[in-house]
Design an enzyme around this catalytic site. Structure first.
Site, PDB file in Angstrom:
ATOM      1  N   SER A   1       0.831  -1.206   0.000  1.00 52.25           N
ATOM      2  CA  SER A   1       0.000   0.000   0.000  1.00 52.25           C
ATOM      3  C   SER A   1       0.865   1.255   0.000  1.00 52.25           C
ATOM      4  CB  SER A   1      -0.886  -0.010   1.247  1.00 52.25           C
ATOM      5  OG  SER A   1      -1.651   1.175   1.293  1.00 52.25           O
TER       6      SER A   1
ATOM      7  N   CYS B   1      -7.619   1.869  11.493  1.00 49.63           N
ATOM      8  CA  CYS B   1      -8.870   1.265  11.031  1.00 49.63           C
ATOM      9  C   CYS B   1      -9.742   0.811  12.192  1.00 49.63           C
ATOM     10  CB  CYS B   1      -8.590   0.068  10.135  1.00 49.63           C
ATOM     11  SG  CYS B   1      -7.469   0.474   8.830  1.00 49.63           S
TER      12      CYS B   1
HETATM   13  N1  PLP Z   1      -2.452  -4.246   6.411  1.00 51.39           N
HETATM   14  C1  PLP Z   1      -1.790  -3.569   7.354  1.00 51.39           C
HETATM   15  C2  PLP Z   1      -0.739  -4.285   8.150  1.00 51.39           C
HETATM   16  C3  PLP Z   1      -2.056  -2.220   7.597  1.00 51.39           C
HETATM   17  O1  PLP Z   1      -1.378  -1.569   8.544  1.00 51.39           O
HETATM   18  C4  PLP Z   1      -3.051  -1.583   6.803  1.00 51.39           C
HETATM   19  C5  PLP Z   1      -3.392  -0.163   7.039  1.00 51.39           C
HETATM   20  O2  PLP Z   1      -3.293   0.339   8.134  1.00 51.39           O
HETATM   21  C6  PLP Z   1      -3.718  -2.326   5.819  1.00 51.39           C
HETATM   22  C7  PLP Z   1      -3.386  -3.650   5.656  1.00 51.39           C
HETATM   23  C8  PLP Z   1      -4.757  -1.700   4.938  1.00 51.39           C
HETATM   24  O3  PLP Z   1      -4.128  -0.978   3.910  1.00 51.39           O
HETATM   25  P1  PLP Z   1      -4.902   0.174   3.109  1.00 51.39           P
HETATM   26  O4  PLP Z   1      -5.063   1.322   4.053  1.00 51.39           O
HETATM   27  O5  PLP Z   1      -4.017   0.495   1.957  1.00 51.39           O
HETATM   28  O6  PLP Z   1      -6.205  -0.408   2.671  1.00 51.39           O
END
Ligand code: PLP
Length: 372
Positions: free
Chosen positions: A197, A319
C-alpha cells in the site's frame, strides 16, 4: 503551548515531495486514459507499463508480476478471492493480522471455509511450528503479515512460506507495513501473493499493488474493463501510480539511511519516557512502538489527552480507532494491561527534538491522569 508532533506514521505518511512533483502533470497535462486507443492514451499506458519496473525492482520480482490496485485492503481481498479457485476449503491466518485480513477470514468462514488462527508467541512472532500444527492437505491459503502494525514485529516469512508450501497451500503476505522498513526479496521469501500500500511509504492514499507470482491463478475481484490484464476492471489512478513508483524507488534506495534516522528518533523518545514500557518483540522495526502504561491509565483516554496537547498517536490501528476493545495483537501476545497501551510510530520528518518533546508531553500527561 500546543506542540503539533505527529507520531502516527504507521497510520499514514505524508506524500514525498519528489513523488508529488512527478504526479502533478498526470492530473492535467497528461490526464489521458491509458486504455484509450489514441496516441495520447497509449502514451500514458506505456509509462504505466514501464513503472511496473520500479515496483518489481523494489521487491525482487518481474514487472509482469505487479498489478496496480487501490492499496492494502483491496490486495488482501483479492488474495482471499483466490482461495476459491484452489478448490480447497481451509484457510489459515495469524491471529494478529490487520482487520482487513481478519474480516476476510470471517467472511470466508460464513461462505463455508474452515478458518484456523495461528497465535503469536509472547514476543510477537508467528513460529513455523505453530503454523505447522494447523495447516493440512485441504489448506487453500495461509495469510501472514511481514510486519505487524501494532508492535512492529517482523515475521520469519521465508520459513512460514515453506510450511505453507509443504501443505500445497498458497502463501499470502501482507507487506503493507514492511515496504517502508525492511528489505524485501519476494522470491527469496517464497510468497505467492503479496499486498503493498502506497500511503505507508510516502505515496498517496488509495493506490498500491499486488504481487502475484507467475503461475498463480487469481480470481477477478473487480469485474469491468480489461485493465490490469483483465484482472481488475476500472480506470487506473494514474497520478497515484506515478507517485507510488517514485516513492517506492526512493525507499528502496534509501531504506538504510531512513532506518538509521528512525532508530535515533525512536531511541530518543524511549529514553525520555518516564512511564510505561514498550512491548518487547523478538525481532522488530524501530518505526513502531506500542507502549503499555499499566494500571490507572486507559490508552484511549491518554491518546485523546495527548491529541489535545498536540502529540498525535494511535490506540491500535487507525482502522480500529473508536473501538472500545484493546489492540488484538497485544491480547494475543498475552501482554498485561493491553487497554492501557498507545502506539507511537515515527517517520522521516520526526526530529530527535520532537521525539524528546513528545516524550515529555507524554510524561506530564500520564502523571496528570494518574493523579485524577
Ligand atoms: N495491512 C496492514 C498491516 C495495515 O497496517 C493496513 C493499514 O493500516 C492495511 C493492511 C490496509 O491498507 P490500506 O489502508 O491500503 O487499505
Amino acid at each position: 503551548m500546543k506542540r503539533n508532533i505527529y507520531l502516527d506514521y504507521a497510520a499514514t505518511t505524508p506524500v514525498d515531495d519528489e513523488a508529488l512533483k512527478a504526479a502533478i502533470p498526470y492530473f492535467k497535462k497528461k490526464f489521458h486514459n491509458p486504455s484509450s486507443a489514441h496516441v495520447l492514451g497509449q502514451g500514458i499506458g506505456v509509462i504505466l507499463e514501464g513503472l511496473r519496473g520500479a515496483c518489481s525492482e523494489a521487491i525482487g520480482c518481474e514487472g509482469d508480476e505487479i498489478y496496480y490496485n487501490s492499496g492494502g485492503t483491496e490486495g488482501i481481498n483479492q488474495a482471499f478471492a483466490c482461495a476459491i479457485s484452489t478448490g480447497r476449503k481451509h484457510i489459515v491466518v495469524s491471529s494478529i493480522e490487520h482487520d482487513a485480513v481478519l474480516a476476510c477470514a470471517e467472511q470466508y468462514a460464513k461462505r463455508g471455509f474452515e478458518v484456523d488462527y495461528v497465535k503469536p508467541t509472547s514476543l510477537g512472532t508467528i513460529t513455523p511450528d505453530a503454523l505447522k500444527s494447523v495447516v493440512k492437505s485441504d489448506t487453500a491459503l495461509v495469510a501472514i503479515m511481514a510486519v505487524n502494525n501494532i508492535v512492529g514485529s517482523i515475521q520469519p516469512i521465508k520459513e512460514l512460506a515453506a510450511v505453507a508450501h509443504e501443505a500445497g497451500a498458497l502463501f499470502f503476505v501482507d507487506a503493507v507495513q514492511a515496504v517502508n522498513a525492511i528489505d524485501i526479496d519476494v522470491k527469496d521469501w517464497g510468497a505467492d501473493i503479496m499486498a503493498v500500500s502506497g500511503h505507508k511509504f510516502y505515496a498517496p492514499k488509495g493506490v498500491g499493488f499486488l504481487y502475484v507470482r507467475r503461475g498463480v491463478k487469481l480470481g477477478t475481484l473487480i469485474f469491468g474493463g480489461r485493465q490490469e490484464i483483465e484482472f481488475r476492471g476500472g480506470t487506473p489512478n494514474v497520478p497515484g501510480i506515478v507517485a507510488m513508483c517514485v516513492a517506492i524507488e526512493k525507499v528502496h534506495e534509501n531504506r538504510a539511511l531512513y532506518n538509521a534516522h528512525i532508530k535515533e528518533v525512536s531511541d530518543a523518545f524511549k529514553s525520555e519516557l518516564k512511564f510505561g514500557a514498550e512491548v518487547v518483540c523478538q525481532n522488530k522495526i524501530a518505526d513502531i512502538s506500542s507502549v503499555v502504561f499499566g494500571d490507572g491509565i486507559n490508552g484511549g483516554r491518554l491518546a485523546v489527552a495527548l491529541s489535545v496537547a498536540g502529540v498525535y498517536c494511535s490506540v491500535g490501528s487507525a482502522c480500529s480507532a473508536g473501538s472500545a476493545t484493546p489492540p488484538k495483537t497485544l491480547v494475543e501476545m498475552g501482554v498485561a494491561h493491553p487497554d492501557s497501551s498507545v502506539r507511537f510510530s515515527f517517520g522521516r520528518q520526526t526530529t530527535v527534538e520532537q521525539a524528546i518533546k513528545a516524550a515529555r508531553v507524554v510524561n506530564a500527561t500520564v502523571k496528570r491522569l494518574l493523579a485524577l
